[in-house]
Design a protein around this motif. Structure first.
Motif, PDB file in Angstrom:
ATOM      1  N   ARG A   1      22.661   2.675 -12.050  1.00  0.00           N
ATOM      2  CA  ARG A   1      21.236   2.896 -11.763  1.00  0.00           C
ATOM      3  C   ARG A   1      20.562   1.612 -11.305  1.00  0.00           C
ATOM      4  O   ARG A   1      19.737   1.619 -10.389  1.00  0.00           O
ATOM      5  N   ALA A   2      20.906   0.509 -11.946  1.00  0.00           N
ATOM      6  CA  ALA A   2      20.324  -0.778 -11.551  1.00  0.00           C
ATOM      7  C   ALA A   2      20.749  -1.154 -10.141  1.00  0.00           C
ATOM      8  O   ALA A   2      19.939  -1.622  -9.329  1.00  0.00           O
ATOM      9  N   MET A   3      22.037  -0.941  -9.844  1.00  0.00           N
ATOM     10  CA  MET A   3      22.538  -1.234  -8.493  1.00  0.00           C
ATOM     11  C   MET A   3      21.816  -0.390  -7.464  1.00  0.00           C
ATOM     12  O   MET A   3      21.368  -0.882  -6.421  1.00  0.00           O
ATOM     13  N   ARG A   4      21.676   0.910  -7.764  1.00  0.00           N
ATOM     14  CA  ARG A   4      21.049   1.816  -6.797  1.00  0.00           C
ATOM     15  C   ARG A   4      19.581   1.448  -6.566  1.00  0.00           C
ATOM     16  O   ARG A   4      19.099   1.461  -5.432  1.00  0.00           O
ATOM     17  N   GLY A   5      18.873   1.107  -7.641  1.00  0.00           N
ATOM     18  CA  GLY A   5      17.480   0.693  -7.485  1.00  0.00           C
ATOM     19  C   GLY A   5      17.357  -0.588  -6.696  1.00  0.00           C
ATOM     20  O   GLY A   5      16.458  -0.752  -5.864  1.00  0.00           O
ATOM     21  N   ASP A   6      18.274  -1.517  -6.942  1.00  0.00           N
ATOM     22  CA  ASP A   6      18.296  -2.790  -6.226  1.00  0.00           C
ATOM     23  C   ASP A   6      18.526  -2.570  -4.734  1.00  0.00           C
ATOM     24  O   ASP A   6      17.802  -3.099  -3.880  1.00  0.00           O
ATOM     25  N   VAL A   7      19.539  -1.756  -4.409  1.00  0.00           N
ATOM     26  CA  VAL A   7      19.869  -1.505  -3.002  1.00  0.00           C
ATOM     27  C   VAL A   7      18.726  -0.782  -2.305  1.00  0.00           C
ATOM     28  O   VAL A   7      18.356  -1.112  -1.164  1.00  0.00           O
ATOM     29  N   PHE A   8      18.145   0.227  -2.971  1.00  0.00           N
ATOM     30  CA  PHE A   8      17.042   0.951  -2.336  1.00  0.00           C
ATOM     31  C   PHE A   8      15.853   0.026  -2.099  1.00  0.00           C
ATOM     32  O   PHE A   8      15.216   0.089  -1.037  1.00  0.00           O
ATOM     33  N   ALA A   9      15.528  -0.830  -3.076  1.00  0.00           N
ATOM     34  CA  ALA A   9      14.404  -1.757  -2.906  1.00  0.00           C
ATOM     35  C   ALA A   9      14.642  -2.665  -1.715  1.00  0.00           C
ATOM     36  O   ALA A   9      13.739  -2.932  -0.916  1.00  0.00           O
ATOM     37  N   GLY A  10      15.886  -3.143  -1.570  1.00  0.00           N
ATOM     38  CA  GLY A  10      16.203  -4.015  -0.446  1.00  0.00           C
ATOM     39  C   GLY A  10      16.093  -3.321   0.891  1.00  0.00           C
ATOM     40  O   GLY A  10      15.474  -3.834   1.831  1.00  0.00           O
ATOM     41  N   MET A  11      16.661  -2.110   0.996  1.00  0.00           N
ATOM     42  CA  MET A  11      16.628  -1.407   2.272  1.00  0.00           C
ATOM     43  C   MET A  11      15.224  -0.898   2.585  1.00  0.00           C
ATOM     44  O   MET A  11      14.813  -0.868   3.747  1.00  0.00           O
ATOM     45  N   PHE A  12      14.470  -0.507   1.564  1.00  0.00           N
ATOM     46  CA  PHE A  12      13.091  -0.098   1.803  1.00  0.00           C
ATOM     47  C   PHE A  12      12.286  -1.275   2.349  1.00  0.00           C
ATOM     48  O   PHE A  12      11.485  -1.122   3.284  1.00  0.00           O
ATOM     49  N   THR A  13      12.504  -2.460   1.787  1.00  0.00           N
ATOM     50  CA  THR A  13      11.827  -3.662   2.280  1.00  0.00           C
ATOM     51  C   THR A  13      12.154  -3.903   3.745  1.00  0.00           C
ATOM     52  O   THR A  13      11.272  -4.146   4.572  1.00  0.00           O
ATOM     53  N   GLY A  14      13.462  -3.822   4.070  1.00  0.00           N
ATOM     54  CA  GLY A  14      13.879  -4.065   5.442  1.00  0.00           C
ATOM     55  C   GLY A  14      13.287  -3.071   6.426  1.00  0.00           C
ATOM     56  O   GLY A  14      12.789  -3.438   7.496  1.00  0.00           O
ATOM     57  N   VAL A  15      13.317  -1.774   6.077  1.00  0.00           N
ATOM     58  CA  VAL A  15      12.810  -0.744   6.982  1.00  0.00           C
ATOM     59  C   VAL A  15      11.285  -0.771   7.056  1.00  0.00           C
ATOM     60  O   VAL A  15      10.696  -0.500   8.112  1.00  0.00           O
ATOM     61  N   PHE A  16      10.615  -1.136   5.956  1.00  0.00           N
ATOM     62  CA  PHE A  16       9.158  -1.234   6.005  1.00  0.00           C
ATOM     63  C   PHE A  16       8.723  -2.351   6.947  1.00  0.00           C
ATOM     64  O   PHE A  16       7.751  -2.208   7.706  1.00  0.00           O
ATOM     65  N   ILE A  17       9.440  -3.481   6.919  1.00  0.00           N
ATOM     66  CA  ILE A  17       9.130  -4.571   7.858  1.00  0.00           C
ATOM     67  C   ILE A  17       9.390  -4.115   9.293  1.00  0.00           C
ATOM     68  O   ILE A  17       8.635  -4.438  10.215  1.00  0.00           O
ATOM     69  N   MET A  18      10.450  -3.355   9.491  1.00  0.00           N
ATOM     70  CA  MET A  18      10.728  -2.774  10.809  1.00  0.00           C
ATOM     71  C   MET A  18       9.545  -1.937  11.274  1.00  0.00           C
ATOM     72  O   MET A  18       9.087  -2.049  12.425  1.00  0.00           O
ATOM     73  N   PHE A  19       9.044  -1.087  10.392  1.00  0.00           N
ATOM     74  CA  PHE A  19       7.886  -0.246  10.686  1.00  0.00           C
ATOM     75  C   PHE A  19       6.673  -1.105  11.038  1.00  0.00           C
ATOM     76  O   PHE A  19       5.977  -0.845  12.035  1.00  0.00           O
ATOM     77  N   ALA A  20       6.418  -2.148  10.250  1.00  0.00           N
ATOM     78  CA  ALA A  20       5.255  -3.007  10.475  1.00  0.00           C
ATOM     79  C   ALA A  20       5.335  -3.711  11.821  1.00  0.00           C
ATOM     80  O   ALA A  20       4.333  -3.829  12.542  1.00  0.00           O
ATOM     81  N   ILE A  21       6.524  -4.193  12.180  1.00  0.00           N
ATOM     82  CA  ILE A  21       6.682  -4.904  13.458  1.00  0.00           C
ATOM     83  C   ILE A  21       6.455  -3.959  14.630  1.00  0.00           C
ATOM     84  O   ILE A  21       5.768  -4.302  15.609  1.00  0.00           O
TER      85      ILE A  21
END
Length: 422
Positions: A237-257
């Motif tokens: 669960r910790a791994m999955r939350g960590d990975v999702f937080a990272g990919m959400f951050t990356g895709v959100f920045i993509m959206f913002a740009i």
């Protein structure tokens, strides 16, 4: 007395621990590295050329990118091995060679493109020769990766992710039609011509990048407390939350740009980004005449973050293939071949910069190359993640297999669509 399972990650052993950065580990660095200079250039060009036309891709790419990275992290978490080592033990030799060659070529092209735009961004403020700037950054980054211990560098990598917030800040001051943004995010709308499909391929390639597969697995191994740990549901669960937080951050920045470029560059009639100065203009709403400086800081931040990840992922893949000693925690004299791959990767990237390719075009070319290499590697990850003999009870769940399978089909379909498009 009940024995407690050993921790995989001291920083994320308890997902409810205090502090955002304390709860997250490899996933955050991986997600932020996804927004490398190649990503910034590709996302900026997508926004400039089509306005909000490609925003819908963020809605689809987030779950697909998460599924791929979650599978890579799962494989390393359960087996205690990097991705290349797992491929070596479970699949034919030719599959391993194909995977390592693909990731090495894609990573080297990416490093070359990132060095190119970093030098071009510096040239906005300082009259510097383009090639000299490329050499300077290559030497700086190479020495950092060779001589700074991993556990210290990882802390720096986490904080460098904050440089990406400049693009988010523009969302609060630019004149943006949020109704149009909402519609474009939910409803796909783009032409089926070669240029549009090539851009979609570039967006997918720079978001679901081959180097992230190997880096995610390698990071899981680097941050283990000790070998022989017992996996638990808490770890997963910790791994999955960590990975999702990272990919959400990356895709959100993509959206913002893309929103930023669409609301500024596209709205002003700038549909083709030819230089670093054109890309920097998207930051004018919050920086005015200092847009070039802010763009430089952002490019330097993500470049310093992503290039070591690119070179490091290549080194891990090659070292695991040949059974060399490998770790960013080791000194260069303790893992000469491993660090030799990093140096060689940097040198080849420097050589590629002798080809006269405009920096922004170089970035998009690198993203397209990633998009061509990714589906082959994703098939390998999908096969391994379903291997019950390898993962036992921790085999990827059905939802993960479906998402990953859909991602594979989509990534294979894009090059075919491009070839058939008028």
């Amino acid at each position: 007395m009940r024995r407690h399972a050993k921790q995989h990650h001291p920083v994320r052993s308890e997902i409810a621990s205090s502090g955002y950065f304390n709860r997250l580990g490899p996933g955050l660095v991986t997600g932020a590295a996804d927004d490398d200079p190649s990503g910034i250039g590709t996302y900026s060009q997508a926004g400039a050329s089509a306005g909000f036309g490609f925003l819908w891709s963020t809605f689809w790419l987030l779950p697909l990118a998460f599924a791929v990275q979650e599978a890579c992290a799962r494989l390393a978490l359960v087996t205690g091995q990097g991705l290349a080592a797992i491929i070596k033990s479970r699949l034919p030799r030719w599959v391993l060679v194909l995977a390592v060659v693909l990731v090495a070529i894609a990573n080297t092209v990416n490093i070359a493109a990132d060095l190119s735009i970093m030098s071009a961004a510096l040239g906005l403020l300082v009259p510097i020769n383009q090639l000299f700037g490329v050499v300077m950054f290559a030497v700086l980054l190479g020495l950092s990766e060779l001589f700074i211990p991993y556990h210290r560098y990882a802390k720096v990598l986490r904080w460098l992710t904050l440089s990406l917030l400049a693009y988010v800040a523009v969302l609060f001051v630019a004149d943006i039609d949020w109704g149009a943004v909402a519609v474009a995010t939910v409803l796909p709308g783009f032409g089926f011509d070669k240029a549009s499909i090539a851009m979609l391929l570039a967006l997918a390639g720079t978001t679901i990048s081959p180097y992230l597969f190997f880096w995610q697995a390698a990071e899981e191994i680097e941050e283990r407390n000790e070998p022989g740990v017992r996996v638990s549901g808490t770890h997963m669960r910790a791994m999955r939350g960590d990975v999702f937080a990272g990919m959400f951050t990356g895709v959100f920045i993509m959206f913002a740009i893309m929103v930023t470029a669409g609301a500024t560059l596209h709205a002003q009639g700038i549909t083709q980004i030819e230089s670093a100065a054109d890309a920097a203009a998207a930051l004018a709403p919050i920086a005015g005449p200092y847009a070039g400086l802010l763009f430089l800081l952002g490019i330097l931040g993500v470049g310093l973050l992503s290039i070591p990840v690119l070179a490091g992922s290549t080194a891990y893949a090659v070292a695991e293939t040949f059974g060399w000693r490998e770790s960013l925690e080791l000194q260069p004299r303790q893992a000469k071949a491993f660090y030799g791959v990093i140096v060689l990767s940097m040198l080849v990237a420097l050589g590629l910069n002798l080809v006269s390719i405009p920096p922004v075009n170089f970035l998009i070319l690198a993203a397209i190359f990633n998009g061509l290499a990714a589906p082959v590697l994703m098939v390998i990850v999908w096969v391994l993640a379903r291997d019950k003999q390898l993962l036992g009870r921790w085999v990827s769940p059905r939802w993960s297999q479906i998402l990953l399978g859909f991602a594979v089909l989509a990534m294979f379909a894009l090059p075919v669509m491009w070839l058939l498009a008028p």
